[in-house]
Design a protein around this motif. Structure first.
Motif, PDB file in Angstrom:
ATOM      1  N   SER A   1       0.610  -1.213   0.045  1.00 18.27           N
ATOM      2  CA  SER A   1      -0.131   0.076   0.179  1.00 18.27           C
ATOM      3  C   SER A   1       0.944   1.250   0.053  1.00 18.27           C
ATOM      4  O   SER A   1       0.516   2.200  -0.614  1.00 18.27           O
ATOM      5  N   GLU A   2       1.770   1.236   0.858  1.00 16.44           N
ATOM      6  CA  GLU A   2       2.696   2.264   0.734  1.00 16.44           C
ATOM      7  C   GLU A   2       3.503   2.489  -0.531  1.00 16.44           C
ATOM      8  O   GLU A   2       3.720   3.814  -0.949  1.00 16.44           O
ATOM      9  N   ARG A   3       4.101   1.330  -1.104  1.00 15.52           N
ATOM     10  CA  ARG A   3       4.624   1.532  -2.316  1.00 15.52           C
ATOM     11  C   ARG A   3       3.796   2.261  -3.539  1.00 15.52           C
ATOM     12  O   ARG A   3       4.356   3.066  -4.132  1.00 15.52           O
ATOM     13  N   ARG A   4       2.649   1.835  -3.351  1.00 11.49           N
ATOM     14  CA  ARG A   4       1.638   2.305  -4.441  1.00 11.49           C
ATOM     15  C   ARG A   4       1.371   4.131  -4.187  1.00 11.49           C
ATOM     16  O   ARG A   4       1.298   4.675  -5.281  1.00 11.49           O
ATOM     17  N   ILE A   5       1.068   4.194  -2.595  1.00 13.48           N
ATOM     18  CA  ILE A   5       1.004   5.642  -2.553  1.00 13.48           C
ATOM     19  C   ILE A   5       2.070   6.837  -2.920  1.00 13.48           C
ATOM     20  O   ILE A   5       2.165   7.551  -3.684  1.00 13.48           O
ATOM     21  N   ILE A   6       3.367   6.109  -2.489  1.00  8.83           N
ATOM     22  CA  ILE A   6       4.469   6.861  -2.965  1.00  8.83           C
ATOM     23  C   ILE A   6       4.838   7.055  -4.275  1.00  8.83           C
ATOM     24  O   ILE A   6       5.163   8.049  -5.051  1.00  8.83           O
ATOM     25  N   GLU A   7       4.432   5.862  -5.095  1.00 16.21           N
ATOM     26  CA  GLU A   7       4.597   6.044  -6.662  1.00 16.21           C
ATOM     27  C   GLU A   7       3.692   6.904  -7.282  1.00 16.21           C
ATOM     28  O   GLU A   7       4.158   7.757  -8.271  1.00 16.21           O
ATOM     29  N   VAL A   8       2.449   7.280  -6.667  1.00 18.62           N
ATOM     30  CA  VAL A   8       1.747   8.201  -7.457  1.00 18.62           C
ATOM     31  C   VAL A   8       2.171   9.578  -6.986  1.00 18.62           C
ATOM     32  O   VAL A   8       2.098  10.585  -7.741  1.00 18.62           O
ATOM     33  N   LEU A   9       2.450   9.784  -5.668  1.00 18.80           N
ATOM     34  CA  LEU A   9       2.883  11.042  -5.173  1.00 18.80           C
ATOM     35  C   LEU A   9       4.033  11.738  -5.913  1.00 18.80           C
ATOM     36  O   LEU A   9       4.452  12.619  -6.309  1.00 18.80           O
ATOM     37  N   HIS A  10       5.181  10.594  -6.245  1.00 19.72           N
ATOM     38  CA  HIS A  10       6.369  11.203  -6.645  1.00 19.72           C
ATOM     39  C   HIS A  10       6.273  11.373  -8.070  1.00 19.72           C
ATOM     40  O   HIS A  10       7.032  11.868  -8.737  1.00 19.72           O
ATOM     41  N   LYS A  11       5.295  10.718  -8.597  1.00 20.88           N
ATOM     42  CA  LYS A  11       4.915  10.643 -10.081  1.00 20.88           C
ATOM     43  C   LYS A  11       4.428  12.502 -10.548  1.00 20.88           C
ATOM     44  O   LYS A  11       5.054  12.904 -11.244  1.00 20.88           O
ATOM     45  N   HIS A  12       3.617  12.680  -9.599  1.00 16.85           N
ATOM     46  CA  HIS A  12       3.157  14.020  -9.725  1.00 16.85           C
ATOM     47  C   HIS A  12       3.956  15.118  -8.977  1.00 16.85           C
ATOM     48  O   HIS A  12       4.138  16.383  -9.585  1.00 16.85           O
ATOM     49  N   PHE A  13       4.481  14.851  -7.993  1.00 12.17           N
ATOM     50  CA  PHE A  13       5.202  15.800  -7.144  1.00 12.17           C
ATOM     51  C   PHE A  13       6.774  15.305  -6.743  1.00 12.17           C
ATOM     52  O   PHE A  13       6.883  14.898  -5.511  1.00 12.17           O
ATOM     53  N   PRO A  14       7.412  15.280  -7.677  1.00 13.94           N
ATOM     54  CA  PRO A  14       8.844  14.553  -7.360  1.00 13.94           C
ATOM     55  C   PRO A  14       9.960  15.212  -6.433  1.00 13.94           C
ATOM     56  O   PRO A  14      10.496  14.701  -5.986  1.00 13.94           O
ATOM     57  N   ASP A  15       9.344  16.733  -6.239  1.00 13.49           N
ATOM     58  CA  ASP A  15      10.394  17.350  -5.248  1.00 13.49           C
ATOM     59  C   ASP A  15       9.676  17.267  -3.780  1.00 13.49           C
ATOM     60  O   ASP A  15      10.291  17.887  -3.103  1.00 13.49           O
ATOM     61  N   HIS A  16       8.450  16.612  -3.630  1.00 16.39           N
ATOM     62  CA  HIS A  16       8.130  16.875  -2.352  1.00 16.39           C
ATOM     63  C   HIS A  16       8.699  15.789  -1.227  1.00 16.39           C
ATOM     64  O   HIS A  16       8.729  14.539  -1.896  1.00 16.39           O
ATOM     65  N   THR A  17       8.738  16.093  -0.260  1.00 20.07           N
ATOM     66  CA  THR A  17       9.278  15.074   0.996  1.00 20.07           C
ATOM     67  C   THR A  17       8.074  14.297   1.352  1.00 20.07           C
ATOM     68  O   THR A  17       6.833  14.610   1.303  1.00 20.07           O
ATOM     69  N   ILE A  18       8.276  13.019   1.532  1.00 22.50           N
ATOM     70  CA  ILE A  18       7.201  11.936   2.153  1.00 22.50           C
ATOM     71  C   ILE A  18       7.568  11.470   3.374  1.00 22.50           C
ATOM     72  O   ILE A  18       8.817  10.929   3.435  1.00 22.50           O
ATOM     73  N   TYR A  19       6.832  11.413   4.470  1.00 18.15           N
ATOM     74  CA  TYR A  19       7.027  10.487   5.611  1.00 18.15           C
ATOM     75  C   TYR A  19       6.084   9.386   5.646  1.00 18.15           C
ATOM     76  O   TYR A  19       4.866   9.653   5.801  1.00 18.15           O
ATOM     77  N   SER A  20       6.412   8.272   5.556  1.00 17.39           N
ATOM     78  CA  SER A  20       5.421   7.187   5.609  1.00 17.39           C
ATOM     79  C   SER A  20       6.074   6.175   6.717  1.00 17.39           C
ATOM     80  O   SER A  20       6.974   6.262   7.168  1.00 17.39           O
ATOM     81  N   GLU A  21       4.842   5.513   7.260  1.00 18.63           N
ATOM     82  CA  GLU A  21       4.949   4.672   8.432  1.00 18.63           C
ATOM     83  C   GLU A  21       6.004   3.522   8.316  1.00 18.63           C
ATOM     84  O   GLU A  21       6.817   3.224   9.272  1.00 18.63           O
TER      85      GLU A  21
END
Length: 258
Positions: free
Chosen positions: A42-62
């Motif tokens: 689930s995390e991998r899928r979320i990060i895939e979408v977020l970084h596709k659209h916002f490659p410069d955004h930082t992500i903190y995931s559990e």
């Protein structure tokens, strides 16, 4: 940004729903928690979408921790809120995403794929469930109030939980222990719950839900009654909060001291 957050939540939610009710095999079972491979996918899928659209955004995931970028945007992600519920086939879990910009949460999405409930809010623009605007209820009778208790996984003992929750069990209609905190805040936002008491719980689990509740008119304070304001994300921060429809707030807060 809100539409991309919904897209990420749906992408992960479709997978989680497909796996739900299967005989799941955990990576690890702990005293108060369980680690599932479904969490990581689930995390991998979320990060895939977020970084596709916002490659410069930082992500903190559990699961993966901090994925650093240089932008002032930080996504706070819980890829499976309610993992223990999911593991035992109890359909009360969600995907939770909050976006922090320069220390302030500006949007939140909480998605329950089993019920088809997509909750979202943008700061200053209201909160919604599947397009319907949300508003807290106006209940004023504490004896008829239904609430939920949220506690940190390893920050409160079961003995402390029993002692703390006793007044709420005795003096309100019902106190729930749902173990999926992001979704609990959304139930308050839609008027299904009357109050929430939270004891030393990670902000990662509730950042999106709190914004949704606030945008629906919920009053959120610390235990001393000071209005809650999101602080710059710190995974070690474990706030204790009380939230309500506003009408019941002081009555609920008084039960804390008991």
């Amino acid at each position: 940004m809100i539409e991309i957050a919904k897209e990420a939540a749906k992408y992960a939610g479709t997978y989680l729903q497909e796996r739900f009710l299967q005989q799941l095999i955990p990576d690890e079972e702990l005293h108060n928690d369980v680690k599932l491979p479904e969490d990581k996918e689930s995390e991998r899928r979320i990060i895939e979408v977020l970084h596709k659209h916002f490659p410069d955004h930082t992500i903190y995931s559990e699961e993966i921790g901090m994925v650093e970028r240089k932008e002032d945007y930080l996504w706070i992600v819980d890829p499976l809120d309610g993992t223990n519920n999911y593991f035992i086939g109890y359909p009360y879990f969600s995907i939770s995403l909050a976006l922090q910009y320069k220390g302030d949460v500006i949007l939140g999405v909480v998605y329950n794929p089993v019920a088809g409930q997509m909750f979202w809010a943008e700061k200053g623009k209201g909160a919604f469930l599947n397009g319907k605007r949300l508003e807290v209820n106006k209940r004023d009778d504490l004896t008829r109030a239904v609430g939920t208790y949220i506690r940190g996984r390893n920050s409160v003992t079961k003995e402390q939980e029993l002692e703390f929750t006793r007044p709420f069990v005795l003096k309100t209609k019902r106190l729930l222990r749902n173990i999926a905190p992001a979704l609990d805040w959304c139930l308050l936002a839609n008027g299904w719950l009357d109050y929430i008491v939270m004891q030393r719980s990670s902000i990662m689990d509730v950042a999106a839900g709190i914004l949704i509740a606030q945008e629906a008119g919920a009053l959120v304070t610390d235990w001393n009654g000071e209005i809650y304001h999101h602080e710059d994300f710190d995974k070690e921060r474990l706030p204790s909060l009380v939230a309500s429809n506003g009408v019941l707030h002081e009555k609920v807060r008084e039960l804390i001291s008991e």
